[in-house]
Design a protein around this motif. Structure first.
Motif, PDB file in Angstrom:
ATOM      1  N   CYS A 161      42.143   7.994  32.398  1.00 13.36           N
ATOM      2  CA  CYS A 161      42.820   8.805  32.958  1.00 13.36           C
ATOM      3  C   CYS A 161      42.141   9.760  33.597  1.00 13.36           C
ATOM      4  N   GLY A 162      42.452   9.826  35.020  1.00  9.74           N
ATOM      5  CA  GLY A 162      41.541  10.942  35.943  1.00  9.74           C
ATOM      6  C   GLY A 162      42.009  12.400  35.663  1.00  9.74           C
ATOM      7  N   TRP A 163      43.134  12.557  34.898  1.00 12.37           N
ATOM      8  CA  TRP A 163      43.372  13.928  34.431  1.00 12.37           C
ATOM      9  C   TRP A 163      42.837  14.304  33.355  1.00 12.37           C
ATOM     10  N   SER A 164      42.543  13.239  32.294  1.00 11.89           N
ATOM     11  CA  SER A 164      41.786  13.624  31.284  1.00 11.89           C
ATOM     12  C   SER A 164      40.375  13.692  31.636  1.00 11.89           C
ATOM     13  N   HIS A 165      39.709  13.120  32.568  1.00 13.14           N
ATOM     14  CA  HIS A 165      38.370  13.319  33.269  1.00 13.14           C
ATOM     15  C   HIS A 165      38.367  14.884  33.770  1.00 13.14           C
ATOM     16  N   GLY A 166      39.365  15.259  34.196  1.00  9.17           N
ATOM     17  CA  GLY A 166      39.445  16.679  34.835  1.00  9.17           C
ATOM     18  C   GLY A 166      39.524  17.603  33.773  1.00  9.17           C
ATOM     19  N   PHE A 167      40.007  17.133  32.488  1.00 19.85           N
ATOM     20  CA  PHE A 167      40.217  18.177  31.396  1.00 19.85           C
ATOM     21  C   PHE A 167      38.915  18.307  30.803  1.00 19.85           C
ATOM     22  N   SER A 168      37.813  17.646  31.170  1.00 16.53           N
ATOM     23  CA  SER A 168      36.500  17.507  29.969  1.00 16.53           C
ATOM     24  C   SER A 168      35.874  18.625  30.253  1.00 16.53           C
ATOM     25  N   ALA A 169      35.988  19.645  31.424  1.00 12.48           N
ATOM     26  CA  ALA A 169      35.228  20.916  31.290  1.00 12.48           C
ATOM     27  C   ALA A 169      35.955  21.881  30.401  1.00 12.48           C
ATOM     28  N   THR A 170      37.226  21.654  30.235  1.00 16.60           N
ATOM     29  CA  THR A 170      37.978  22.747  29.454  1.00 16.60           C
ATOM     30  C   THR A 170      37.794  22.345  28.027  1.00 16.60           C
ATOM     31  N   LEU A 171      37.714  21.165  27.710  1.00 19.68           N
ATOM     32  CA  LEU A 171      37.493  20.828  26.228  1.00 19.68           C
ATOM     33  C   LEU A 171      35.879  21.028  25.879  1.00 19.68           C
ATOM     34  N   ALA A 172      35.121  20.759  26.833  1.00 20.86           N
ATOM     35  CA  ALA A 172      33.617  21.225  26.296  1.00 20.86           C
ATOM     36  C   ALA A 172      33.539  22.572  25.877  1.00 20.86           C
ATOM     37  N   GLU A 173      34.287  23.458  26.947  1.00 21.47           N
ATOM     38  CA  GLU A 173      34.197  25.015  26.463  1.00 21.47           C
ATOM     39  C   GLU A 173      34.833  25.371  25.720  1.00 21.47           C
ATOM     40  N   LEU A 174      35.995  24.631  25.107  1.00 20.67           N
ATOM     41  CA  LEU A 174      36.834  25.172  23.889  1.00 20.67           C
ATOM     42  C   LEU A 174      36.068  24.750  22.704  1.00 20.67           C
ATOM     43  N   THR A 175      35.091  23.474  22.563  1.00 21.63           N
ATOM     44  CA  THR A 175      34.556  23.285  21.569  1.00 21.63           C
ATOM     45  C   THR A 175      33.380  24.266  21.540  1.00 21.63           C
ATOM     46  N   ARG A 176      32.757  24.632  22.585  1.00 21.99           N
ATOM     47  CA  ARG A 176      31.633  25.766  22.633  1.00 21.99           C
ATOM     48  C   ARG A 176      32.200  27.167  22.005  1.00 21.99           C
ATOM     49  N   ARG A 177      33.375  27.472  22.343  1.00 25.76           N
ATOM     50  CA  ARG A 177      34.048  28.899  21.716  1.00 25.76           C
ATOM     51  C   ARG A 177      34.469  28.846  20.554  1.00 25.76           C
ATOM     52  N   HIS A 178      34.829  27.600  19.983  1.00 22.87           N
ATOM     53  CA  HIS A 178      35.557  27.359  18.554  1.00 22.87           C
ATOM     54  C   HIS A 178      34.799  26.516  17.822  1.00 22.87           C
ATOM     55  N   PRO A 179      33.521  26.632  17.511  1.00 19.81           N
ATOM     56  CA  PRO A 179      32.917  25.773  16.784  1.00 19.81           C
ATOM     57  C   PRO A 179      33.447  25.589  15.152  1.00 19.81           C
ATOM     58  N   GLU A 180      34.331  26.507  14.961  1.00 16.26           N
ATOM     59  CA  GLU A 180      35.178  26.501  13.494  1.00 16.26           C
ATOM     60  C   GLU A 180      36.083  25.500  13.469  1.00 16.26           C
ATOM     61  N   LEU A 181      36.633  25.341  14.623  1.00 16.06           N
ATOM     62  CA  LEU A 181      37.720  24.333  14.820  1.00 16.06           C
ATOM     63  C   LEU A 181      37.491  22.838  14.778  1.00 16.06           C
ATOM     64  N   PRO A 182      37.640  21.898  13.747  1.00 12.77           N
ATOM     65  CA  PRO A 182      37.391  20.594  14.063  1.00 12.77           C
ATOM     66  C   PRO A 182      38.267  19.965  15.169  1.00 12.77           C
ATOM     67  N   VAL A 183      37.653  19.084  15.831  1.00 18.24           N
ATOM     68  CA  VAL A 183      38.238  18.393  17.008  1.00 18.24           C
ATOM     69  C   VAL A 183      38.445  16.767  16.692  1.00 18.24           C
ATOM     70  N   GLU A 184      39.591  16.428  16.609  1.00 12.04           N
ATOM     71  CA  GLU A 184      40.007  14.909  16.481  1.00 12.04           C
ATOM     72  C   GLU A 184      40.216  14.413  18.031  1.00 12.04           C
ATOM     73  N   VAL A 185      39.761  13.151  18.154  1.00 15.39           N
ATOM     74  CA  VAL A 185      40.026  12.683  19.587  1.00 15.39           C
ATOM     75  C   VAL A 185      40.790  11.246  19.407  1.00 15.39           C
ATOM     76  N   VAL A 186      41.914  11.138  19.833  1.00 14.75           N
ATOM     77  CA  VAL A 186      42.827  10.231  19.642  1.00 14.75           C
ATOM     78  C   VAL A 186      43.012   9.439  21.151  1.00 14.75           C
ATOM     79  N   SER A 187      42.999   8.106  21.273  1.00 16.33           N
ATOM     80  CA  SER A 187      43.104   7.382  22.457  1.00 16.33           C
ATOM     81  C   SER A 187      44.508   7.107  22.479  1.00 16.33           C
ATOM     82  N   GLY A 188      44.879   7.148  24.123  1.00 15.81           N
ATOM     83  CA  GLY A 188      46.363   7.039  24.241  1.00 15.81           C
ATOM     84  C   GLY A 188      46.027   5.312  25.049  1.00 15.81           C
TER      85      GLY A 188
END
Length: 206
Positions: free
Chosen positions: A11-38
């Motif tokens: 999904c191209g929009w998922s690719h576009g969201f990658s920078a946001t996801l990376a920044e959120l994981t940097r800002r919130h190391p205390e929040l576990p992130v699960e990734v689910v494929s659609g």
């Protein structure tokens, strides 16, 4: 609370969201992130990319809104229109990578999309996962073997079921999950600041 990121690697929009996801994981190391494929491209939608005439225009819009880049190798891969995007294969690949490094699932999901959208590597090819695994410092042979094993297919189907159970209708969807409660933080496109505002409303701040 944890974050659940429901995406499709093709999904191209998922690719576009990658920078946001990376920044959120940097800002919130205390929040576990699960990734689910659609399962965006499965069944009758698993056809040559020429059947989706909107791809080039959509990619231009994604690049404009998110700053995401699409590499020349990717453009070359899809140029003749014969490439088939198979979301089940991509979900098997994520499952193999996730098995090798569960805590790094978000990072590895981004790496998968870079392999396709930047480097033009097929997400149906075991060698792609060797490349991603090697770059991440993981056991490339083990990841490739896991991709080919029956367990990866079971994990992919389980991901598709989870996506449906969460009621996801568009990719990517980012959820905040607290016990049995799931709150949508973003669908399609959002900046890290926008997601942070929504997290703050749930009592989570930077």
């Amino acid at each position: 609370m944890k974050l659940v990121y429901v995406f499709d690697a093709y999904c191209g929009w998922s690719h576009g969201f990658s920078a946001t996801l990376a920044e959120l994981t940097r800002r919130h190391p205390e929040l576990p992130v699960e990734v689910v494929s659609g399962g965006l491209f499965t069944g009758a939608r698993r056809v040559p990319i020429r059947e989706f005439g909107y791809v080039q225009g959509s990619n231009a819009k994604i690049a404009e809104l998110t700053g995401a880049t699409f590499g020349q190798a990717y453009e070359h891969l899809i140029a003749d229109g014969s490439f088939v995007m198979d979301s089940e294969a991509a979900a098997r690949g994520l499952a193999a990578l996730r098995q090798a490094a569960p805590a790094r699932a978000a990072e590895l999901a981004v790496a998968m999309q870079e392999a396709f959208y930047r480097d033009g590597l097929s997400l149906s090819d075991a060698d792609t996962y060797r490349t991603v695994a090697r770059a991440a410092g993981l056991d490339a042979d083990a990841v490739a073997a896991a991709f080919a094993a029956p367990g990866a297919g079971k994990a992919a189907r389980a991901d598709f079921r989870r996506s449906a159970e969460y009621g996801v209708q568009g990719f990517p969807t980012l959820l905040a999950v607290d016990g049995d409660r799931a709150t949508v933080l973003a669908v399609g496109h959002a900046t890290a600041d926008q997601v942070d505002q929504r997290l703050s409303a749930l009592g989570r701040t930077r």
